[in-house]
Design an enzyme around this catalytic site. Sequence first.
Site, PDB file in Angstrom:
ATOM      1  N   GLN A  14     -17.919  -3.580 -43.876  1.00 30.94           N
ATOM      2  CA  GLN A  14     -18.790  -2.421 -44.098  1.00 30.94           C
ATOM      3  C   GLN A  14     -20.162  -2.635 -43.472  1.00 30.94           C
ATOM      4  OE1 GLN A  14     -18.777  -0.253 -47.970  1.00 30.94           O
ATOM      5  NE2 GLN A  14     -18.423  -2.297 -48.777  1.00 30.94           N
ATOM      6  N   THR A  64     -14.913 -10.999 -50.227  1.00 31.52           N
ATOM      7  CA  THR A  64     -15.460  -9.989 -51.139  1.00 31.52           C
ATOM      8  C   THR A  64     -14.446  -9.437 -52.152  1.00 31.52           C
ATOM      9  OG1 THR A  64     -15.040  -8.297 -49.471  1.00 31.52           O
ATOM     10  CG2 THR A  64     -17.259  -9.210 -49.537  1.00 31.52           C
ATOM     11  N   TYR A 101     -26.476 -12.321 -46.702  1.00 22.76           N
ATOM     12  CA  TYR A 101     -26.463 -11.351 -47.811  1.00 22.76           C
ATOM     13  C   TYR A 101     -25.897 -11.972 -49.075  1.00 22.76           C
ATOM     14  CZ  TYR A 101     -27.559  -8.320 -44.004  1.00 22.76           C
ATOM     15  OH  TYR A 101     -28.192  -7.775 -42.920  1.00 22.76           O
ATOM     16  N   TYR A 127     -16.331 -15.130 -57.750  1.00 23.72           N
ATOM     17  CA  TYR A 127     -17.033 -14.552 -56.585  1.00 23.72           C
ATOM     18  C   TYR A 127     -18.535 -14.822 -56.695  1.00 23.72           C
ATOM     19  CZ  TYR A 127     -19.262 -10.889 -53.772  1.00 23.72           C
ATOM     20  OH  TYR A 127     -20.068 -10.201 -52.902  1.00 23.72           O
TER      21      TYR A 127
HETATM   22  N1  LIG Z   1     -19.369  -4.846 -51.162  1.00 24.78           N
HETATM   23  C1  LIG Z   1     -20.277  -4.956 -52.135  1.00 24.78           C
HETATM   24  O1  LIG Z   1     -20.272  -4.176 -53.104  1.00 24.78           O
HETATM   25  C2  LIG Z   1     -21.335  -6.009 -52.062  1.00 24.78           C
HETATM   26  C3  LIG Z   1     -22.257  -6.104 -53.117  1.00 24.78           C
HETATM   27  C4  LIG Z   1     -23.257  -7.067 -53.057  1.00 24.78           C
HETATM   28  C5  LIG Z   1     -23.310  -7.930 -51.971  1.00 24.78           C
HETATM   29  N2  LIG Z   1     -22.392  -7.830 -50.978  1.00 24.78           N
HETATM   30  C6  LIG Z   1     -22.474  -8.787 -49.867  1.00 24.78           C
HETATM   31  O2  LIG Z   1     -22.752  -8.069 -48.678  1.00 24.78           O
HETATM   32  C7  LIG Z   1     -22.128  -8.724 -47.570  1.00 24.78           C
HETATM   33  C8  LIG Z   1     -21.295  -7.737 -46.786  1.00 24.78           C
HETATM   34  O3  LIG Z   1     -20.300  -7.201 -47.664  1.00 24.78           O
HETATM   35  P1  LIG Z   1     -19.308  -6.035 -47.198  1.00 24.78           P
HETATM   36  O4  LIG Z   1     -19.205  -5.100 -48.320  1.00 24.78           O
HETATM   37  O5  LIG Z   1     -19.710  -5.547 -45.843  1.00 24.78           O
HETATM   38  O6  LIG Z   1     -17.951  -6.862 -47.106  1.00 24.78           O
HETATM   39  P2  LIG Z   1     -16.572  -6.487 -46.392  1.00 24.78           P
HETATM   40  O7  LIG Z   1     -16.566  -5.057 -45.986  1.00 24.78           O
HETATM   41  O8  LIG Z   1     -15.489  -7.007 -47.269  1.00 24.78           O
HETATM   42  O9  LIG Z   1     -16.627  -7.358 -45.074  1.00 24.78           O
HETATM   43  C9  LIG Z   1     -16.530  -8.760 -45.115  1.00 24.78           C
HETATM   44  C10 LIG Z   1     -16.226  -9.263 -43.726  1.00 24.78           C
HETATM   45  O10 LIG Z   1     -15.970 -10.679 -43.807  1.00 24.78           O
HETATM   46  C11 LIG Z   1     -14.810 -10.970 -43.060  1.00 24.78           C
HETATM   47  N3  LIG Z   1     -14.097 -12.155 -43.504  1.00 24.78           N
HETATM   48  C12 LIG Z   1     -13.235 -12.288 -44.554  1.00 24.78           C
HETATM   49  N4  LIG Z   1     -12.723 -13.524 -44.565  1.00 24.78           N
HETATM   50  C13 LIG Z   1     -13.251 -14.194 -43.509  1.00 24.78           C
HETATM   51  C14 LIG Z   1     -13.092 -15.501 -42.987  1.00 24.78           C
HETATM   52  N5  LIG Z   1     -12.265 -16.396 -43.529  1.00 24.78           N
HETATM   53  N6  LIG Z   1     -13.784 -15.841 -41.884  1.00 24.78           N
HETATM   54  C15 LIG Z   1     -14.633 -14.953 -41.297  1.00 24.78           C
HETATM   55  N7  LIG Z   1     -14.813 -13.696 -41.743  1.00 24.78           N
HETATM   56  C16 LIG Z   1     -14.130 -13.317 -42.836  1.00 24.78           C
HETATM   57  C17 LIG Z   1     -13.937  -9.730 -43.266  1.00 24.78           C
HETATM   58  O11 LIG Z   1     -12.917  -9.708 -42.280  1.00 24.78           O
HETATM   59  P3  LIG Z   1     -11.506  -9.025 -42.659  1.00 24.78           P
HETATM   60  O12 LIG Z   1     -11.802  -7.592 -42.866  1.00 24.78           O
HETATM   61  O13 LIG Z   1     -10.672  -9.309 -41.469  1.00 24.78           O
HETATM   62  O14 LIG Z   1     -11.027  -9.730 -43.911  1.00 24.78           O
HETATM   63  C18 LIG Z   1     -14.973  -8.636 -43.118  1.00 24.78           C
HETATM   64  O15 LIG Z   1     -15.251  -8.330 -41.773  1.00 24.78           O
HETATM   65  C19 LIG Z   1     -21.359  -9.902 -48.158  1.00 24.78           C
HETATM   66  O16 LIG Z   1     -22.140 -11.051 -48.105  1.00 24.78           O
HETATM   67  C20 LIG Z   1     -21.152  -9.507 -49.616  1.00 24.78           C
HETATM   68  O17 LIG Z   1     -20.995 -10.633 -50.443  1.00 24.78           O
HETATM   69  C21 LIG Z   1     -21.418  -6.888 -50.985  1.00 24.78           C
END
Ligand SMILES: NC(=O)c1ccc[n+]([C@@H]2O[C@H](COP(=O)([O-])OP(=O)(O)OC[C@H]3O[C@@H](n4cnc5c(N)ncnc54)[C@H](OP(=O)(O)O)[C@@H]3O)[C@@H](O)[C@H]2O)c1
Length: 307
Positions: A14, A64, A101, A127
Amino acid sequence: MTNRKILVFGRMGQLGWELRHKLACLGQVIAVEYPEVDFSKPDAIRNAVRTAAPAVIVNAAAYTAVDKAETEAELAGAINGAAPGVLAEEARRQGSILVHYSTDYVFDGAKQGPYVETDAPHPLNVYGKTKLAGDEAIQAVGGETLILRTSWVYGARGNNFLLTMLRLAKERPELRIVDDQTGAPTSSECVAQATAGILAQLLAPQGGGLQGRSGIYNLTSAGETTWFGFAKALLTQSAEAPGKTAPILIPIKTSEFPRPAKRPANSRLSCQRVEETFGVRMPHWEEALSLVLETLAERVSPGSGNA
Ligand SMILES: NC(=O)c1ccc[n+]([C@@H]2O[C@H](COP(=O)([O-])OP(=O)(O)OC[C@H]3O[C@@H](n4cnc5c(N)ncnc54)[C@H](OP(=O)(O)O)[C@@H]3O)[C@@H](O)[C@H]2O)c1
């Protein structure tokens, strides 16, 4: 014309997807994705950073899957806990700025009122524990690092609550939504835009980098609501499915929707520090929601908003 490079991890996530778009005017964005670089393999991370030799590393890659992490603690720990430390070492080694992040899930939610950056973390789930380990690993290495803590991330693409609700609203007559967890839904586009704004300051000719401003900054939408409040607002505002009867929304307690990972009841984060340090203004969550819904509506009926 600068040829500085910005290395973005998590290209198709995202946030990573938005970052590619928002950072393009600050330098050459090199965006990589799993499995091209697997965060459970430290050598792959080192190799990617050394090959790109970027001025800035922005890490939006993470494990995530909050509930699944309860049974995949080792993998989640490698990706969320250890990999950020490797990135920090590499960033320090070559004098790059690292942006990473973090999450509201590092807190247990017991505090009355919004969390500030200096509040003691106490994660309730695997997590959250692995994300906290990542924050600590980066801080142990030091260097020019920004840890941006956000919450309840959603957007016009990817896996998120908003898109799930819009889909379920078409399939079900009734939706039961948790109404006793409070936080700020935050759009991935706003987080990426704020990141670009901060980096633009740091990379400006007179910007001079972080200069003692390394550390943790909360970065969420303003205001607060519950998941129920968010669902109600997004379904009310959504222009999707005109003429279709909206589902009945029923507020429920967390205890009525048991899940493998515990969630904090209070996810509110104060953004005063990022506002005062970098002049970032995050929109109210309802304002940001309108913009995301507008993007989605435009996708369904292109040009409908034009005069
Ligand atoms: N989503 C939330 O509600 C939320 C809330 C607070 C903080 N955050 C933080 O914000 C940041 C971005 O979150 P997001 O929502 O954009 O997450 P996301 O949409 O789940 O994207 C995570 C990315 O990490 C990749 N990934 C997964 N496993 C991996 C691995 N082994 N090696 C390399 N890359 C890998 C995923 O690839 P694939 O798609 O191929 O698996 C995806 O591109 C993260 O640090 C998260 O912890 C998120």
